[in-house]
Motif scaffolding. Sequence first.
Motif, PDB file in Angstrom:
ATOM      1  N   SER A  68     -12.413 -52.324  81.084  1.00  0.00           N
ATOM      2  CA  SER A  68     -11.207 -52.912  81.658  1.00  0.00           C
ATOM      3  C   SER A  68     -10.057 -51.917  81.582  1.00  0.00           C
ATOM      4  CB  SER A  68     -10.828 -54.184  80.902  1.00  0.00           C
ATOM      5  OG  SER A  68      -9.599 -54.672  81.371  1.00  0.00           O
ATOM      6  N   LEU A  69      -9.151 -52.003  82.559  1.00  0.00           N
ATOM      7  CA  LEU A  69      -7.930 -51.210  82.545  1.00  0.00           C
ATOM      8  C   LEU A  69      -6.741 -52.017  82.036  1.00  0.00           C
ATOM      9  CD1 LEU A  69      -8.200 -49.245  85.898  1.00  0.00           C
ATOM     10  CD2 LEU A  69      -8.124 -48.286  83.613  1.00  0.00           C
ATOM     11  N   ASP A  70      -6.963 -53.273  81.680  1.00  0.00           N
ATOM     12  CA  ASP A  70      -5.887 -54.152  81.222  1.00  0.00           C
ATOM     13  C   ASP A  70      -5.472 -53.753  79.812  1.00  0.00           C
ATOM     14  OD1 ASP A  70      -4.075 -56.192  81.034  1.00  0.00           O
ATOM     15  OD2 ASP A  70      -5.571 -57.738  80.621  1.00  0.00           O
ATOM     16  N   VAL A  71      -4.201 -53.396  79.641  1.00  0.00           N
ATOM     17  CA  VAL A  71      -3.742 -52.924  78.335  1.00  0.00           C
ATOM     18  C   VAL A  71      -3.703 -54.042  77.293  1.00  0.00           C
ATOM     19  CG1 VAL A  71      -2.461 -50.951  79.216  1.00  0.00           C
ATOM     20  CG2 VAL A  71      -1.324 -53.142  79.000  1.00  0.00           C
ATOM     21  N   ASP A  72      -3.683 -55.286  77.696  1.00  0.00           N
ATOM     22  CA  ASP A  72      -3.700 -56.386  76.733  1.00  0.00           C
ATOM     23  C   ASP A  72      -5.046 -56.466  76.008  1.00  0.00           C
ATOM     24  OD1 ASP A  72      -1.094 -57.125  77.320  1.00  0.00           O
ATOM     25  OD2 ASP A  72      -1.725 -58.460  78.939  1.00  0.00           O
ATOM     26  N   ARG A  73      -6.107 -56.007  76.644  1.00  0.00           N
ATOM     27  CA  ARG A  73      -7.419 -56.006  75.995  1.00  0.00           C
ATOM     28  C   ARG A  73      -7.538 -54.920  74.947  1.00  0.00           C
ATOM     29  NH1 ARG A  73     -12.410 -56.390  79.283  1.00  0.00           N
ATOM     30  NH2 ARG A  73     -13.216 -56.706  77.198  1.00  0.00           N
ATOM     31  N   TYR A  74      -6.644 -53.957  74.975  1.00  0.00           N
ATOM     32  CA  TYR A  74      -6.701 -52.850  74.012  1.00  0.00           C
ATOM     33  C   TYR A  74      -6.032 -53.212  72.693  1.00  0.00           C
ATOM     34  CZ  TYR A  74      -7.847 -50.145  78.198  1.00  0.00           C
ATOM     35  OH  TYR A  74      -8.425 -49.691  79.330  1.00  0.00           O
ATOM     36  N   SER A  75      -5.484 -54.407  72.573  1.00  0.00           N
ATOM     37  CA  SER A  75      -4.798 -54.794  71.337  1.00  0.00           C
ATOM     38  C   SER A  75      -5.768 -54.904  70.167  1.00  0.00           C
ATOM     39  CB  SER A  75      -4.071 -56.117  71.530  1.00  0.00           C
ATOM     40  OG  SER A  75      -4.976 -57.152  71.788  1.00  0.00           O
ATOM     41  N   GLU A  76      -7.052 -55.097  70.429  1.00  0.00           N
ATOM     42  CA  GLU A  76      -8.026 -55.183  69.346  1.00  0.00           C
ATOM     43  C   GLU A  76      -8.301 -53.813  68.715  1.00  0.00           C
ATOM     44  OE1 GLU A  76     -12.245 -54.897  71.689  1.00  0.00           O
ATOM     45  OE2 GLU A  76     -11.187 -56.796  71.700  1.00  0.00           O
ATOM     46  N   LEU A  77      -7.791 -52.742  69.307  1.00  0.00           N
ATOM     47  CA  LEU A  77      -7.976 -51.411  68.764  1.00  0.00           C
ATOM     48  C   LEU A  77      -6.951 -51.075  67.688  1.00  0.00           C
ATOM     49  CD1 LEU A  77      -8.654 -49.468  72.071  1.00  0.00           C
ATOM     50  CD2 LEU A  77     -10.325 -50.248  70.397  1.00  0.00           C
TER      51      LEU A  77
END
Length: 103
Positions: free
Chosen positions: A92-101
Amino acid sequence: MGTVDKVQALLWLSGALFTFGLLGIVIRRNALIMLMCMELMLNGVNLSLVTFAQQRGDTAGAVLVFLVFVVATAEVALAIPIILLLVRHLRSLDVDRYSELKG
């Protein structure tokens, strides 16, 4: 069109570029779009620096623009591979999905 009119027009254009870039970062959640909007903001700043340097007849603004271009190139050279790795990992390119990092 006088010199002052050209300077005002270029400053309005640089302000518009910066504003559109800022709106793109605030509104969009796509990582690549946000990266392009940051580059748009940098180009707006560069345009204002070149305008002021030309108005003053000084080369310091041109040197600063060159340094900003170098930093922007380094930013893109590092950001694109990082975004590609994140896309491979999360699909995904959605930055909200990267919050788990977050550590």
